[in-house]
Each structure stands twice: as C-alpha cells, then as structure tokens.
Design a protein around this motif. Structure first.
Motif, PDB file in Angstrom:
ATOM      1  N   VAL A 121      28.786  48.259  36.642  1.00 60.44           N
ATOM      2  CA  VAL A 121      29.785  47.232  36.301  1.00 60.44           C
ATOM      3  C   VAL A 121      29.820  46.147  37.373  1.00 60.44           C
ATOM      4  CG1 VAL A 121      31.259  48.868  35.056  1.00 60.44           C
ATOM      5  CG2 VAL A 121      31.721  48.392  37.474  1.00 60.44           C
ATOM      6  N   PHE A 122      30.258  44.958  36.992  1.00 59.91           N
ATOM      7  CA  PHE A 122      30.374  43.851  37.943  1.00 59.91           C
ATOM      8  C   PHE A 122      31.535  44.112  38.885  1.00 59.91           C
ATOM      9  CE2 PHE A 122      27.555  41.871  35.040  1.00 59.91           C
ATOM     10  CZ  PHE A 122      26.832  40.975  35.831  1.00 59.91           C
ATOM     11  N   ALA A 123      31.289  43.881  40.175  1.00 58.91           N
ATOM     12  CA  ALA A 123      32.291  44.223  41.181  1.00 58.91           C
ATOM     13  C   ALA A 123      32.877  43.001  41.875  1.00 58.91           C
ATOM     14  CB  ALA A 123      31.664  45.123  42.241  1.00 58.91           C
ATOM     15  N   PHE A 124      32.052  41.976  42.071  1.00 56.10           N
ATOM     16  CA  PHE A 124      32.531  40.829  42.845  1.00 56.10           C
ATOM     17  C   PHE A 124      31.723  39.595  42.465  1.00 56.10           C
ATOM     18  CE2 PHE A 124      33.085  37.989  46.413  1.00 56.10           C
ATOM     19  CZ  PHE A 124      34.406  38.190  46.760  1.00 56.10           C
ATOM     20  N   GLY A 125      32.399  38.444  42.415  1.00 59.44           N
ATOM     21  CA  GLY A 125      31.697  37.184  42.174  1.00 59.44           C
ATOM     22  C   GLY A 125      32.296  36.423  41.021  1.00 59.44           C
ATOM     23  N   GLY A 126      31.461  35.575  40.412  1.00 60.50           N
ATOM     24  CA  GLY A 126      31.945  34.696  39.354  1.00 60.50           C
ATOM     25  C   GLY A 126      32.602  35.467  38.226  1.00 60.50           C
ATOM     26  N   MET A 127      33.625  34.865  37.653  1.00 56.85           N
ATOM     27  CA  MET A 127      34.332  35.486  36.533  1.00 56.85           C
ATOM     28  C   MET A 127      33.846  34.844  35.240  1.00 56.85           C
ATOM     29  SD  MET A 127      36.911  37.677  36.542  1.00 56.85           S
ATOM     30  CE  MET A 127      37.956  37.044  35.254  1.00 56.85           C
ATOM     31  N   CYS A 128      33.173  35.624  34.410  1.00 63.84           N
ATOM     32  CA  CYS A 128      32.806  35.141  33.079  1.00 63.84           C
ATOM     33  C   CYS A 128      33.733  35.877  32.133  1.00 63.84           C
ATOM     34  CB  CYS A 128      31.346  35.464  32.791  1.00 63.84           C
ATOM     35  SG  CYS A 128      30.802  34.957  31.168  1.00 63.84           S
ATOM     36  N   VAL A 129      34.573  35.121  31.419  1.00 65.52           N
ATOM     37  CA  VAL A 129      35.615  35.804  30.655  1.00 65.52           C
ATOM     38  C   VAL A 129      35.200  36.116  29.217  1.00 65.52           C
ATOM     39  CG1 VAL A 129      37.537  34.955  32.022  1.00 65.52           C
ATOM     40  CG2 VAL A 129      36.678  33.569  30.140  1.00 65.52           C
ATOM     41  N   VAL A 156      22.893  51.031  31.896  1.00 60.97           N
ATOM     42  CA  VAL A 156      23.379  49.875  31.141  1.00 60.97           C
ATOM     43  C   VAL A 156      24.352  49.092  32.013  1.00 60.97           C
ATOM     44  CG1 VAL A 156      24.759  49.188  29.138  1.00 60.97           C
ATOM     45  CG2 VAL A 156      23.119  51.052  28.936  1.00 60.97           C
ATOM     46  N   VAL A 157      24.107  47.788  32.131  1.00 62.29           N
ATOM     47  CA  VAL A 157      25.061  46.931  32.844  1.00 62.29           C
ATOM     48  C   VAL A 157      26.089  46.458  31.818  1.00 62.29           C
ATOM     49  CG1 VAL A 157      25.369  44.918  34.321  1.00 62.29           C
ATOM     50  CG2 VAL A 157      23.204  46.183  34.377  1.00 62.29           C
ATOM     51  N   LEU A 158      27.356  46.845  32.038  1.00 69.64           N
ATOM     52  CA  LEU A 158      28.384  46.568  31.030  1.00 69.64           C
ATOM     53  C   LEU A 158      28.915  45.141  31.147  1.00 69.64           C
ATOM     54  CD1 LEU A 158      30.414  49.906  31.240  1.00 69.64           C
ATOM     55  CD2 LEU A 158      28.748  49.231  29.484  1.00 69.64           C
ATOM     56  N   PRO A 159      29.208  44.500  30.010  1.00 71.43           N
ATOM     57  CA  PRO A 159      29.794  43.155  30.038  1.00 71.43           C
ATOM     58  C   PRO A 159      31.173  43.181  30.705  1.00 71.43           C
ATOM     59  CG  PRO A 159      29.124  43.763  27.810  1.00 71.43           C
ATOM     60  CD  PRO A 159      29.006  44.990  28.643  1.00 71.43           C
ATOM     61  N   ARG A 160      31.564  42.012  31.242  1.00 73.34           N
ATOM     62  CA  ARG A 160      32.823  41.955  32.005  1.00 73.34           C
ATOM     63  C   ARG A 160      34.037  41.789  31.094  1.00 73.34           C
ATOM     64  NH1 ARG A 160      30.064  37.743  36.161  1.00 73.34           N
ATOM     65  NH2 ARG A 160      28.579  37.680  34.447  1.00 73.34           N
ATOM     66  N   VAL A 161      34.040  42.448  29.949  1.00 75.23           N
ATOM     67  CA  VAL A 161      35.159  42.282  29.027  1.00 75.23           C
ATOM     68  C   VAL A 161      35.868  43.603  28.746  1.00 75.23           C
ATOM     69  CG1 VAL A 161      34.224  40.252  27.869  1.00 75.23           C
ATOM     70  CG2 VAL A 161      33.588  42.519  27.061  1.00 75.23           C
ATOM     71  N   LEU A 162      35.471  44.666  29.441  1.00 76.92           N
ATOM     72  CA  LEU A 162      36.026  45.994  29.156  1.00 76.92           C
ATOM     73  C   LEU A 162      37.094  46.380  30.170  1.00 76.92           C
ATOM     74  CD1 LEU A 162      32.570  47.666  28.515  1.00 76.92           C
ATOM     75  CD2 LEU A 162      34.284  47.189  26.766  1.00 76.92           C
ATOM     76  N   THR A 163      38.096  47.140  29.717  1.00 79.33           N
ATOM     77  CA  THR A 163      39.078  47.672  30.656  1.00 79.33           C
ATOM     78  C   THR A 163      38.517  48.958  31.269  1.00 79.33           C
ATOM     79  OG1 THR A 163      40.132  49.069  29.024  1.00 79.33           O
ATOM     80  CG2 THR A 163      40.990  46.817  29.226  1.00 79.33           C
ATOM     81  N   VAL A 164      39.168  49.424  32.333  1.00 77.59           N
ATOM     82  CA  VAL A 164      38.705  50.663  32.974  1.00 77.59           C
ATOM     83  C   VAL A 164      38.778  51.821  31.973  1.00 77.59           C
ATOM     84  CG1 VAL A 164      39.124  52.302  34.830  1.00 77.59           C
ATOM     85  CG2 VAL A 164      39.345  49.862  35.275  1.00 77.59           C
ATOM     86  N   ASP A 165      39.838  51.863  31.155  1.00 72.16           N
ATOM     87  CA  ASP A 165      39.961  52.941  30.151  1.00 72.16           C
ATOM     88  C   ASP A 165      38.824  52.897  29.147  1.00 72.16           C
ATOM     89  OD1 ASP A 165      42.164  54.010  31.249  1.00 72.16           O
ATOM     90  OD2 ASP A 165      43.607  53.023  29.902  1.00 72.16           O
ATOM     91  N   GLN A 211      41.456  35.966  44.040  1.00 71.28           N
ATOM     92  CA  GLN A 211      40.705  37.082  43.478  1.00 71.28           C
ATOM     93  C   GLN A 211      41.419  37.641  42.249  1.00 71.28           C
ATOM     94  OE1 GLN A 211      41.071  37.565  47.448  1.00 71.28           O
ATOM     95  NE2 GLN A 211      39.521  39.151  47.639  1.00 71.28           N
ATOM     96  N   SER A 212      40.635  38.324  41.392  1.00 72.36           N
ATOM     97  CA  SER A 212      41.216  38.890  40.178  1.00 72.36           C
ATOM     98  C   SER A 212      40.430  40.142  39.805  1.00 72.36           C
ATOM     99  CB  SER A 212      41.099  37.855  39.044  1.00 72.36           C
ATOM    100  OG  SER A 212      41.187  38.484  37.798  1.00 72.36           O
ATOM    101  N   THR A 213      41.088  41.087  39.144  1.00 69.14           N
ATOM    102  CA  THR A 213      40.348  42.246  38.631  1.00 69.14           C
ATOM    103  C   THR A 213      39.897  41.999  37.195  1.00 69.14           C
ATOM    104  OG1 THR A 213      42.451  43.251  38.080  1.00 69.14           O
ATOM    105  CG2 THR A 213      41.366  44.043  40.085  1.00 69.14           C
ATOM    106  N   GLY A 214      40.091  40.742  36.706  1.00 74.84           N
ATOM    107  CA  GLY A 214      39.561  40.339  35.405  1.00 74.84           C
ATOM    108  C   GLY A 214      39.990  41.257  34.287  1.00 74.84           C
ATOM    109  N   ALA A 215      39.044  41.554  33.400  1.00 69.85           N
ATOM    110  CA  ALA A 215      39.356  42.358  32.218  1.00 69.85           C
ATOM    111  C   ALA A 215      39.638  43.811  32.563  1.00 69.85           C
ATOM    112  CB  ALA A 215      38.194  42.302  31.240  1.00 69.85           C
ATOM    113  N   TYR A 216      39.161  44.280  33.738  1.00 69.80           N
ATOM    114  CA  TYR A 216      39.304  45.699  34.054  1.00 69.80           C
ATOM    115  C   TYR A 216      40.762  46.144  33.985  1.00 69.80           C
ATOM    116  CZ  TYR A 216      34.531  45.315  35.781  1.00 69.80           C
ATOM    117  OH  TYR A 216      33.190  45.090  35.872  1.00 69.80           O
TER     118      TYR A 216
END
Ligand code: SF4
Lengths: 221, 330
Positions: free
Chosen positions: B167-175, B143-152, B320-325
C-alpha cells in the motif's frame, strides 16, 4: 518566474559579499564561472547527457543576493556559464528562470535539499518551462556534485591547503551568518513589537465582534 | 494473510537517489527505465540499462532488492519496447517487475517464469475477485492496492486472497482510482496511464500577480497563494475553485499522504509492504523520508507507536493526511 526579486533579499553574508563584488571586473568573474563549468563538465558529464532530450537547454539562474546572474547553456558538446550584469539580458532565449538565495541554489546543486520542498516553502521561484526546470533539477540531483571538491580536484596535492582555507572560510561564514541574524533581529525588534501589539488588538476586536449577540451585529452592519 | 514487519519499498528516479534510499534503510527499491515503459517518464529521470546493472549491484551488496516498474500500457501494434524492458530487467537480475498490462503479464509469465511479477497500482485491482484473477492467470505474487481503500477494506481483501499486498505510505495524494481520473487528460491531453504523468510539468505555469503566486495548469488557474502561504503543485484535484460564491478546495487540499501513525493498523490488516511515492523527487527528499519511515516501521515492529513528525517540512502544502485509509474525505 514569480518575482521574488521584487522582495528584499534576506540580510546575509552573501548579500554583503555581493556588495563587495559589485566593483569586481566582469572578466575575472567570468573566468571563475568558466572554471567552475569546466570542472562540472569534467566530473559530471551525465548531467548534460540527461538533458539531451530538451529542445531548449538555456537557463537563467538568478541568485537574488548577488549583483549578477548566470546564463547557463547546458547543450553538449560545449556547455557554458556566462555572467550577466543586473540589467543585462541573456544572448539567447532561455527555457526558464530560477531565482533563490545563493546558499539555497548551492544546496540544490549539491543535492542537500529537496527542490520541491524549497519551492513549496517559497524559498525558490521559477518562471518559464516547468518541464525544462524539472529536467534540470533531475539531472543535477542525479549527479553527486560536491562543488568544492569538484573545483579543487585539478589542483591535486595543492588541493589540501586550499581545502583548509575553504574550511576556515566556511567557519567564518557561519559565524558572520549568526552575527548578521542577531543584528537583523535587533534592527527589526521595535517594528516587530508594534506589529505584535497591532495583531493582539485585532484579535481582541475579532473576539468582541464574535461575542456580540447576533441581532446587534445585524443591526450594526 | 497475517500481520508482520512491513517491507519498505522506496523510490529511485536516479542512481544517486537509489544509493540514498539504500543507505537510508530501504528494504527494496523500485525504479524505471528511461523511456515510455514506466509511469514516471519525466525528462532527466530514470535509468539506462548500465545504470540499472550498477544499481542492482550496489543494492545487492547491502541486501536490498530492486524492482523494475514497466507499468504503462504498450501502444497498439508496438509491444517491442515493453517486452525488451521485461527481458532486460530479467537479464540484469531484477528481483521483480511491476506490470499493469495483461498482455505484458502473460509475456513475462511465459518467457521469464522465475521473475517475480507484481501488479502495478495502474491496474486498479481494488477487490478480491480482480486480484484473484491476476494471481490465477498470471502468477502475480504481490498487488499494489489503489489509494482508495480503507484499512478495513484492505483487511477484508487480505483475508480473502493469498497474495501479498503493498500500500502507498507517503507522498502525493491521488484521490481517484488510478488511471480512471480524466482531469489531467481534460486539461492537458496527457493522462497518468498513457503518459505516466498527471498534471505534467510542461503544462504548468507559475506567475506573481498582485503579490500572490498564481499556479496554472494549461488554461486553468488552479490556485493562488498569499505571500508566505506554503505553495503546492497545481494538480487539478488539489485546486482551489469557486463554487456557490466561495473559494475552497473542492476535492482535496494540497496535502501529502502519510500513514506513519496507522502503521500498527496496516500490520494488523495483513499488509506486506509499504510504498513510498516520489521517483520524481530529489535524493535529499528520498533520504529524509526513507530514514524516517525506517525508524517508524522498526518502532511499529517493536510494538511502539511510530513518530514521523519531522516529515512535515517536506510535505506538500506543509500538511499530511491518511487519505482514504481513514475515510476522512470519502
Ligand atoms: S488529478 Fe488528482 S485524482 Fe486525478 S489522477 Fe491526478 S492526482 Fe489523481
């Protein structure tokens, strides 16, 4: 296009080459452009095939350090590259205009740099239909274009000496680039020093204002 | 699931990008056909059937797997192109297909039971119950997880499910949760889920005004960049807008997602694979990002702290940002 053409191009060997080419007869430049186009079509037909979905496949390519521009008509079966003088307009409406220094445009053509990164850093400017620009970028990037090799391939065994000549030319170009950078730095040094000192004064002023007690700042404003 | 070396899943928009990614150290490549069946249906991009066959051969010769994204939703009454895409991916020897639509997942399970099925991020499965449903009903393996989850949150999901996560590692940020953001539809009439693109290039205009670069999406001004300021793509959620008489980035700055400094945490959280975004980017970008991540993933696997400082030059807005993670903005 955003108008980087309004800004002065950087001092570079290409800029000087542009001055040298100014008196060159247009038919000679056109012959060279047509040769390059024929080589591209022979070696990388897929570039043009990938563009087939586009309504308008005409582009204006403007190397800001040269005194002329290119009108690319990328429609198969006979794509063309026409040389335009500085004030000459393309014969047909173009989907978009792409501006940048010649070395940046060649890097892009050969897939050595990322087009988005060039654009984000403002080294490249684009105006018009961005969908068409993205399609052109994708099509060009998908082909492994090596301009020198593509141009020399038809020469067969005679390509060897020509390759050697181009390598020597490349070395001369890089040396000229370094020398011109030194010259540019020397020329702008006095202005740069003045800018630095003005900037330092502004910083001091900012700090003084920031350290003023709030009351006094309010009274003064 | 337990932590281990992360698999590097890399983008290819063209055969040249595929070769660049393979040569730079990808473990797997994901790509799409040149039609509406994939969520990056951009002009000049993607693979013909012949190009896919050649790509699978090239990748296979270096031990690299190829995944085919067929991740848009079939149009009502016309599932043909989507089913043909699944059939062709299976026939040509793809390692897996990445799907979002439940009808298509069912079609793939019935007709190609041995073809690995991955759940696309477009399906927005963001909790253990949703993921279990896809695994139980359609035999999804990853399963490819959406970019809205934290690491926990990712760690808790991995504790609760048996399936692999990517999980998404690098590139565009979709919030936003994928496919549930209406900003692009509102401004352009085209959406990520149905048209495979957010803020499509056809609706974008750049112009120079008073010494500033102005970017517009449809009829909306999204940003203005001063001379020398790094520019960004006019994605609606990364626009600079005026609110309470102040210009600011209301949702997100024009940044790129970059998880390179939290790779050890993602490994501990039980993540199987990292996805690098960017099928629409050039081969120079792909080569640079993939080789930097290859080094970072290998360093993390050796227990060292990874370093990908050299990626700054190709990030959007130079940031750069670690986004929601790490939940900075949520
Ligand atoms: S506007 Fe932003 S949040 Fe919405 S889909 Fe596009 S990238 Fe994602």
């Amino acid at each position: 296009m955003s108008q980087p053409g309004q800004r002065a191009p950087a001092l570079s060997p290409v800029l000087l080459l542009g001055f040298a080419l100014r008196p060159a007869p247009k038919p000679a430049l056109q012959a060279a452009a047509s040769l390059a186009m024929a080589a591209l079509l022979r070696g990388h037909r897929s570039v043009f095939e990938r563009l087939e979905g586009l309504a308008n496949r005409d582009f204006l390519i403007d190397p800001v350090d040269l005194p002329f521009r290119f009108h690319l008509s990328a429609a198969l079966p006979s794509p063309r590259l026409r040389i335009l003088g500085e004030d000459e307009e393309p014969a047909a409406p173009v989907a978009a205009t792409i501006k940048g220094s010649l070395p940046a445009l060649i890097d892009l053509l050969e897939g050595r740099v990322d087009g988005d990164a060039l654009f984000f850093s403002r080294a490249l400017a684009v105006e018009g239909d961005m969908g068409a620009v993205v399609a052109l970028r994708n099509a060009v990037d998908g082909a492994d274009i090596a301009l020198t090799e593509d141009l020399l391939r038809p020469l067969g065994p005679f390509g060897g000496p020509a390759r050697g000549l181009l390598r020597a030319g490349g070395m001369l170009y890089r040396r000229a680039e370094r020398d011109l950078e030194t010259l540019r730095a020397a020329l702008v040094a006095p202005v740069q020093r003045r800018c630095d000192s003005q900037e330092a004064k502004l910083r001091d002023l900012d700090e003084t204002v920031a350290n003023m007690p709030t009351r006094r700042r309010e009274r003064q404003s | 699931m337990t932590g281990g070396a992360l698999e590097l899943v890399c983008p290819a928009g063209t055969p040249a990008s595929l070769r660049a990614a393979v040569d730079a150290g990808a473990d797997a490549i994901y790509l799409g056909f040149r039609d509406e069946t994939n969520a990056r249906n951009f002009p000049g991009l993607n693979f013909s059937r012949d190009e896919l066959a050649d790509g699978i051969k090239y990748a296979g010769s270096k031990g690299v797997k190829v995944l085919v994204a067929i991740n848009t939703y079939p149009r009502a009454g016309n599932p043909g192109p989507w089913r043909a895409a699944v059939d062709d991916a299976a026939r040509l020897g793809a390692w897996a297909v990445i799907l979002a639509d439940i009808g298509l997942l069912d079609y793939a399970r019935q007709n190609h039971p041995d073809l690995r099925r991955h759940l696309s991020v477009q399906a927005s499965a963001a909790n253990a119950q949703a993921i279990k449903f896809y695994c139980d009903e359609f035999g999804v393996k990853r399963v490819v997880l959406p970019r809205v989850l934290t690491v926990d949150e990712i760690a808790r999901i991995n504790d609760a499910v048996e399936v692999e996560t990517e999980v998404f590692a690098f590139g565009g940020m979709c919030v936003m949760a994928e496919g549930r953001c209406l900003l692009s539809s509102y401004a352009t009439g085209e959406s990520p889920n149905m048209n495979g693109v957010c803020s499509p290039a056809e609706h974008i205009h750049y112009e120079e005004r008073d010494g500033q670069l102005v970017s517009r999406l449809g009829d909306f001004t999204i940003n203005k960049f001063r001379e020398g300021e790094p520019a960004g793509y006019p994605t609606l959620c990364k626009g600079r807008f005026r609110a309470c008489s102040r210009d600011s980035y209301l949702f997100e700055e024009p940044v790129s997602l970059d998880v390179s400094n939290i790779l050890p945490d993602l490994m501990k959280a039980g993540v199987t694979a990292l996805k690098i975004e960017g099928r629409q980017r050039g081969k120079a970008y792909v080569a640079q990002v993939v080789s930097a991540f290859r080094r970072a993933v290998d360093a993390a696997a050796r227990g060292e702290q990874p370093d990908t400082a050299d990626l700054a030059s190709i990030t959007e807005g130079g940031q750069q940002s670690t986004g929601a993670y790490e939940k900075g903005w949520r």
